[in-house]
Design an enzyme around this catalytic site. Structure first.
Site, PDB file in Angstrom:
ATOM      1  N   GLY A   1     -67.925  -6.569 -23.110  1.00 21.57           N
ATOM      2  CA  GLY A   1     -67.596  -6.903 -21.766  1.00 21.57           C
ATOM      3  C   GLY A   1     -68.249  -8.114 -21.095  1.00 21.57           C
ATOM      4  O   GLY A   1     -68.156  -8.639 -20.028  1.00 21.57           O
TER       5      GLY A   1
ATOM      6  N   PRO B   1     -69.530  -7.237 -28.301  1.00 22.95           N
ATOM      7  CA  PRO B   1     -68.917  -8.368 -27.435  1.00 22.95           C
ATOM      8  C   PRO B   1     -67.716  -8.869 -28.367  1.00 22.95           C
ATOM      9  O   PRO B   1     -67.781  -8.934 -29.482  1.00 22.95           O
ATOM     10  CB  PRO B   1     -70.050  -9.379 -27.356  1.00 22.95           C
ATOM     11  CG  PRO B   1     -70.710  -9.172 -28.607  1.00 22.95           C
ATOM     12  CD  PRO B   1     -70.797  -7.490 -28.836  1.00 22.95           C
ATOM     13  N   GLY B   2     -66.612  -9.425 -27.432  1.00 20.20           N
ATOM     14  CA  GLY B   2     -65.464  -9.785 -28.252  1.00 20.20           C
ATOM     15  C   GLY B   2     -65.169 -10.991 -27.620  1.00 20.20           C
ATOM     16  O   GLY B   2     -65.330 -12.131 -28.187  1.00 20.20           O
TER      17      GLY B   2
ATOM     18  N   ARG C   1     -52.149 -13.529 -20.277  1.00 17.10           N
ATOM     19  CA  ARG C   1     -53.449 -13.098 -19.280  1.00 17.10           C
ATOM     20  C   ARG C   1     -52.874 -13.795 -17.901  1.00 17.10           C
ATOM     21  O   ARG C   1     -53.303 -13.023 -16.700  1.00 17.10           O
ATOM     22  CB  ARG C   1     -54.484 -13.843 -19.784  1.00 17.10           C
ATOM     23  CG  ARG C   1     -55.187 -13.108 -21.227  1.00 17.10           C
ATOM     24  CD  ARG C   1     -56.387 -13.452 -21.565  1.00 17.10           C
ATOM     25  NE  ARG C   1     -57.240 -12.906 -20.684  1.00 17.10           N
ATOM     26  CZ  ARG C   1     -58.066 -13.346 -19.625  1.00 17.10           C
ATOM     27  NH1 ARG C   1     -58.041 -14.445 -19.374  1.00 17.10           N
ATOM     28  NH2 ARG C   1     -58.738 -12.340 -18.808  1.00 17.10           N
TER      29      ARG C   1
ATOM     30  N   CYS D   1     -37.846 -17.177 -19.885  1.00 16.90           N
ATOM     31  CA  CYS D   1     -36.768 -17.156 -19.002  1.00 16.90           C
ATOM     32  C   CYS D   1     -37.099 -16.169 -17.745  1.00 16.90           C
ATOM     33  O   CYS D   1     -36.722 -15.097 -17.486  1.00 16.90           O
ATOM     34  CB  CYS D   1     -35.483 -16.539 -19.678  1.00 16.90           C
ATOM     35  SG  CYS D   1     -34.896 -17.773 -20.686  1.00 16.90           S
ATOM     36  N   GLU D   2     -38.364 -16.574 -17.441  1.00 13.72           N
ATOM     37  CA  GLU D   2     -38.734 -15.809 -16.060  1.00 13.72           C
ATOM     38  C   GLU D   2     -39.653 -16.546 -15.277  1.00 13.72           C
ATOM     39  O   GLU D   2     -40.489 -17.293 -15.607  1.00 13.72           O
ATOM     40  CB  GLU D   2     -39.109 -14.271 -16.185  1.00 13.72           C
ATOM     41  CG  GLU D   2     -40.320 -14.144 -17.279  1.00 13.72           C
ATOM     42  CD  GLU D   2     -40.646 -12.572 -17.371  1.00 13.72           C
ATOM     43  OE1 GLU D   2     -40.119 -12.214 -18.326  1.00 13.72           O
ATOM     44  OE2 GLU D   2     -41.408 -12.056 -16.633  1.00 13.72           O
TER      45      GLU D   2
HETATM   46  N1  LLP Z   1     -65.572  -2.403 -26.922  1.00 15.96           N
HETATM   47  C1  LLP Z   1     -64.597  -1.404 -26.369  1.00 15.96           C
HETATM   48  C2  LLP Z   1     -64.909  -0.125 -26.385  1.00 15.96           C
HETATM   49  C3  LLP Z   1     -63.620  -2.057 -25.464  1.00 15.96           C
HETATM   50  O1  LLP Z   1     -62.654  -1.601 -24.939  1.00 15.96           O
HETATM   51  C4  LLP Z   1     -63.534  -3.597 -25.352  1.00 15.96           C
HETATM   52  C5  LLP Z   1     -62.657  -4.408 -24.810  1.00 15.96           C
HETATM   53  C6  LLP Z   1     -64.837  -4.299 -25.962  1.00 15.96           C
HETATM   54  C7  LLP Z   1     -65.510  -3.656 -26.714  1.00 15.96           C
HETATM   55  C8  LLP Z   1     -64.656  -5.910 -25.736  1.00 15.96           C
HETATM   56  O2  LLP Z   1     -64.834  -6.284 -24.687  1.00 15.96           O
HETATM   57  P1  LLP Z   1     -64.969  -7.966 -24.352  1.00 15.96           P
HETATM   58  O3  LLP Z   1     -66.610  -8.090 -24.721  1.00 15.96           O
HETATM   59  O4  LLP Z   1     -64.022  -8.668 -24.994  1.00 15.96           O
HETATM   60  O5  LLP Z   1     -64.929  -8.072 -22.691  1.00 15.96           O
HETATM   61  N2  LLP Z   1     -57.136  -7.847 -22.582  1.00 15.96           N
HETATM   62  C9  LLP Z   1     -58.133  -7.856 -21.478  1.00 15.96           C
HETATM   63  C10 LLP Z   1     -59.485  -7.644 -22.101  1.00 15.96           C
HETATM   64  C11 LLP Z   1     -59.374  -5.991 -22.361  1.00 15.96           C
HETATM   65  C12 LLP Z   1     -60.413  -5.236 -23.029  1.00 15.96           C
HETATM   66  C13 LLP Z   1     -60.460  -4.232 -23.716  1.00 15.96           C
HETATM   67  N3  LLP Z   1     -61.607  -3.656 -24.202  1.00 15.96           N
HETATM   68  C14 LLP Z   1     -58.368  -9.525 -21.410  1.00 15.96           C
HETATM   69  O6  LLP Z   1     -57.637 -10.198 -21.764  1.00 15.96           O
HETATM   70  O7  LLP Z   1     -59.160  -9.852 -20.189  1.00 15.96           O
END
Ligand code: LLP
Length: 471
Positions: A281, A324-325, A367, A398-399
């Site tokens: 997050g 972290p992603g 997004r 097309c939107e």
């Molecule tokens: N761990 C869990 C259990 C999660 O559900 C997530 C993200 C992460 C880690 C990684 O979170 P990050 O560090 O990337 O914030 N599609 C949305 C974000 C969805 C995140 C879902 N879970 C967007 O584009 O903002």
């Protein structure tokens, strides 16, 4: 005819937020704001953006447009910094959340830099395994893991499976018995905290699909059941409170709640929570005005918070883990688009908004349409000294909701054939891409020291037709 199709803009006719975002000067539009763009991004002698020593015009000529272009050193540096910062405050392992963007190259790069990988499906697991990631560095999530996904994870000897339901417990235990292994698991708890950017909401209950509630007693009951099953090895708790978080306040409330559950489990069941995984997050800057906490500060604040809560509850500090992603891949890549049409549209009050259509859109970046996400966009193939014009960068779908950047100021001499770069698109863009309108999904290429590596090649029409038996 106006001197320029966009015409001079009347600042008093603009919406406040549009006027406020007007660049201070013509030159400001050529600047690449630090923190938003990959660290190697710069303008070269021609005024074109270069990333990892590769001119965006050359990258697009070779790999097509749209194109996701990664700065590989930036990606590596981020992975390393996150590992060092969180290991420095007691993390056993920092997992890269693969949902943000995963290919075998990305998996190899992040594991090279010492991270594990958090997978949320059998598909993500297969990519990580194909990349050669050792099972023990993989953690599996999912609120509805299929039997096949659980079996694949158990067979790969993944280091952790995160229990998300009572059904999970039985299914994972059975799969472990069949494989003749004892599977380490965490129990995911919902602590009633939903965090986003600077705001968070703390409630007594959690109205969502993930995890097991701490207030209803479901979390404690899950731990009790896990502990009774000899094919499962209870290691600890998991809590993920949201995404794109800029400060540690949400983590503080979540940690207080989760540590008090750990204390209760110890008190009532005599079971030690050895590990606490606080999810991901960590937020990034999409705009120059975004100010997420620096990785070291966020890590040390979270570490202190958990330390204090454990001291308050009188339990030993568990090993920590994080996922972290976005923060690893997001700022490391940009999307390059070619401008196809430039269409001034007269709004009320004499204001003109110029619709700039690019050759991608909601199929490569959903997004904006989905979350009202905001992005920074600049003219990438050259510099310009033309006056700023108020634009909306839109796709070719097309939107009308097919918007890439809702309000952008771009040079008034923008023409078809120019390339635009949208910053911070490494996370949740290619991974959430679709083939809407049968658009082939863009290539993803990494640049480093003037050389490129293809992470994903561009899809072809043959790729798209391959699934249609009648084609
Ligand atoms: N761990 C869990 C259990 C999660 O559900 C997530 C993200 C992460 C880690 C990684 O979170 P990050 O560090 O990337 O914030 N599609 C949305 C974000 C969805 C995140 C879902 N879970 C967007 O584009 O903002």
């Amino acid at each position: 005819m106006r001197a320029h199709p966009a015409g001079p803009l009347h600042a008093d006719g603009l919406m406040a937020h549009e006027a406020a975002s007007r660049p201070e000067s013509v030159a400001a539009m050529n600047v690449l704001a630090p923190g938003v763009w990959p660290s190697s991004a710069r303008r070269n002698a021609d005024g074109a953006i270069e990333i990892g020593g590769i001119d965006v015009r050359d990258a697009v000529a070779e790999f097509g447009s749209p194109l996701f272009l990664f700065d590989e050193d930036d990606l590596r540096t981020r992975a390393r910094r996150y590992r060092e910062a969180y290991v420095g405050v007691g993390a056993r392992l920092v997992y890269y959340a693969a949902k943000a963007f995963l290919t075998t190259s990305v998996a190899r790069i992040v594991t090279d830099e010492g991270l594990g990988i958090d997978v949320a499906s059998g598909g993500e697991l297969a990519v990580a395994l194909r990349a050669g990631v050792p099972g023990e560095r993989i953690l599996m999530h999912g609120n509805n893991k299929s039997l096949a996904e659980i079996e694949a994870a158990v067979e790969a000897r993944v280091g952790r499976i995160v229990v998300d339901s009572f059904e999970d417990i039985v299914r994972i235990a059975d799969a472990a018995v069949r494989a003749g292994v004892v599977q380490p698991v965490l129990v995911r708890v919902t602590v009633g905290v939903e965090a986003h950017t600077h705001e968070f909401i703390a409630t007594a209950h959690e109205d969502q699909k993930f995890g097991l509630s701490v207030t209803s007693g479901a979390a404690d009951e899950a731990v009790r059941r896990v502990a009774k099953l000899p094919s499962l090895d209870f290691r600890g708790l998991h809590s993920h409170i949201g995404s794109q978080i800029f400060d540690a306040s949400g983590f503080e409330v979540a940690a207080a709640r989760v540590v008090s559950v750990a204390q209760r489990i110890w008190d009532e069941q005599g079971i030690e929570v050895e590990e606490l995984n606080l999810g991901g997050g960590m937020g990034i800057a999409y705009l120059e005005t975004d100010d997420p906490l620096d990785v070291i500060d966020m890590a040390s604040q979270i570490g202190d918070i958990v330390g204090k809560q454990c001291a308050n509850e009188g339990i030993p500090m568990p090993a920590l883990a994080f996922e972290p992603g976005r923060a690893i891949v997001g700022p490391a890549a940009v999307t390059l688009y070619e401008v196809g049409t430039v269409k001034p549209v007269e709004l009320d009050r004499g204001v003109v908004r110029t619709y700039v259509s690019v050759d991608g859109g909601m199929s490569d970046n959903i997004r904006t349409a989905l979350y009202d996400a905001e992005y920074t966009v600049v003219l990438a193939s050259r510099e310009s000294s033309a006056e700023p014009m108020l634009c909306r960068v839109v796709g070719k779908h097309c939107e009308s909701g097919d918007i890439v950047v809702r309000d952008a100021w771009l040079p008034g001499d923008l023409v078809p054939g120019d390339l635009l770069a949208v910053a911070a698109t490494g996370a949740y863009c290619r991974s959430m891409a679709s083939n809407y309108n049968y658009l082939p999904r863009p290539a993803v290429v990494a640049a480093r020291d003037g050389a490129t590596t293809v992470f994903l090649r561009r899809e072809t029409l043959d790729d798209l037709l391959r699934l249609d038996p009648g084609a």
